[in-house]
Enzyme design. Structure first.
Site, mmCIF file in Angstrom:
data_model
loop_
_atom_site.group_PDB
_atom_site.id
_atom_site.type_symbol
_atom_site.label_atom_id
_atom_site.label_comp_id
_atom_site.label_asym_id
_atom_site.label_seq_id
_atom_site.Cartn_x
_atom_site.Cartn_y
_atom_site.Cartn_z
ATOM 1 N N GLN A 108 -4.358 -1.508 9.764
ATOM 2 C CA GLN A 108 -4.264 -2.887 8.600
ATOM 3 C C GLN A 108 -4.741 -3.835 10.346
ATOM 4 O O GLN A 108 -4.224 -3.637 11.430
ATOM 5 C CB GLN A 108 -3.351 -3.423 8.531
ATOM 6 C CG GLN A 108 -2.637 -4.520 8.024
ATOM 7 C CD GLN A 108 -2.912 -4.760 6.636
ATOM 8 O OE1 GLN A 108 -3.145 -3.778 5.697
ATOM 9 N NE2 GLN A 108 -3.785 -5.453 6.517
ATOM 10 N N ASP A 148 -10.847 2.628 3.740
ATOM 11 C CA ASP A 148 -11.603 1.760 2.907
ATOM 12 C C ASP A 148 -12.680 0.620 2.995
ATOM 13 O O ASP A 148 -13.096 -0.520 3.075
ATOM 14 C CB ASP A 148 -10.865 0.608 4.277
ATOM 15 C CG ASP A 148 -9.720 -0.162 4.713
ATOM 16 O OD1 ASP A 148 -8.932 -0.813 3.994
ATOM 17 O OD2 ASP A 148 -9.036 -0.703 5.638
ATOM 18 N N LYS A 161 0.701 -0.942 -0.122
ATOM 19 C CA LYS A 161 -0.207 -0.179 0.023
ATOM 20 C C LYS A 161 1.032 1.578 0.361
ATOM 21 O O LYS A 161 0.642 1.885 -0.870
ATOM 22 C CB LYS A 161 -0.779 -0.423 1.365
ATOM 23 C CG LYS A 161 -2.042 -0.689 0.690
ATOM 24 C CD LYS A 161 -2.552 -1.506 2.556
ATOM 25 C CE LYS A 161 -3.591 -2.392 1.550
ATOM 26 N NZ LYS A 161 -4.337 -2.521 3.765
#
Ligand code: NAD
Length: 287
Positions: A98, A121, A54
């Site tokens: 995460q 997200d 990412k």
């Protein structure tokens, strides 16, 4: 028949190039680069790889990435303090925590603690709700990326029978909502589904997100169907596999995604798109 491969790497690369061009244009207009804060807790090796990918994608498109690498002893209160700081920082557009998180931290509370307009997200109940009522804004990255892959096949999705295997909050459920939004007739299968084979066998589109290698037998696939494999499973020999028996399914399907090189790169590229979108939406709400 041998299915055409839906190459997630290529589609993701095109999306990243387009995002880079948009970001370069905005910077040339005097705007600041979008900024993504990435929080990694603990030493899980798979999480470390996802986070690294990412951050590399951020570098590629010109998004500033802020790295918060916290020890696995981090408390829920400490994480909330950081998230609250990032929520109120006007120079931060997206916040990503995460998963998986250590046992002492309640992931549901953390997701709800992220400001919905920075939830890149697309996991916050507000953003899932917007998708459910057909007004999506920040959409869950993996399902949204898959819609882009389906669009790349140029197949008309309206009215197709879609079967989603797996109903997790992050993947399966928003996937079903995306396919419903696209006009498919959607069936959701899960660990209590009585006849998975029969459901898969009548699907024009099969999307599997169970995380079980070999769960979807190749011979179940309807001739010509589109097969999207979200599963990432580490086999005993160290290699990666999806949920679908790829070689046999490929002989039945019209289109199929490989693992690796299918859905994974699209998830990362869509995260970049969401970060730029989050910035532009916040700009327009401030001005
Ligand atoms: P999860 O464990 O939260 O959910 C799994 C789902 O599969 C559950 O709804 C469960 O009911 C269902 N399931 C399990 N066994 C089943 C069975 N025998 N028959 C039918 N349904 C069954 O997992 P998740 O977070 O949704 O992730 C699913 C998979 O997708 C994992 O392999 C994960 O690594 C992968 N994933 C990939 C990406 C990507 O970018 N490629 C992104 C997210 C998740």
């Amino acid at each position: 028949m041998s299915a055409q491969i839906i190459n997630g790497k290529v589609i993701a690369e095109e999306l990243l190039l387009s995002l880079k061009a948009q970001i370069d244009t905005r910077i040339a207009q005097g705007k600041r680069a979008p900024c993504l804060a990435v929080i990694l807790i603990g030493e899980d090796p798979a999480s470390a790889i996802y986070v690294r990918n990412k951050r590399l994608a951020c570098d590629k498109v010109g998004i500033t990435s802020l790295a918060y690498n916290l020890p696995d002893t981090t408390t829920e209160a400490e994480l909330f303090t950081l998230i609250n700081k990032l929520n109120t920082d006007d120079t931060v557009d997206g916040i990503l925590v995460q998963s998986p998180l250590p046992a002492q931290i309640d992931e549901k509370l953390i997701i709800e603690g992220i400001s919905p307009d920075k939830d890149v997200d697309g996991f916050h109940p507000y953003n899932i709700g917007r998708l459910a009522v057909r007004q999506p804004t920040l959409r869950s990255c993996t399902p949204f990326g898959i819609i882009k892959m389906l669009e790349a096949t140029k197949i008309e999705l309206l009215g197709l029978d879609a079967v989603v295997v797996g109903v997790s909050n992050h993947v399966g459920r928003p996937m079903a909502l995306e396919l419903l939004l696209a006009g498919c007739t959607v069936t959701c299968c899960h660990r209590h589904t009585k006849d998975l084979a029969a459901n898969v066998a009548r699907a024009d589109i099969v999307v599997s997100a169970a995380g079980k290698a070999g769960l979807i037998k190749g011979e179940w696939i309807k001739p010509g169907a589109v097969v999207i494999d979200i599963g990432i499973n580490r086999l005993a020999d160290g290699s990666l596999s999806g949920d679908v028996e790829f070689a046999i399914a490929k002989a039945h399907a019209g289109w199929i995604t490989p693992v690796p090189g299918g859905v994974g790169p699209m998830t990362v590229a869509t995260l970049m798109e969401n970060t730029l979108l989050a910035q532009t939406l916040r700009e327009s709400s401030i001005s």
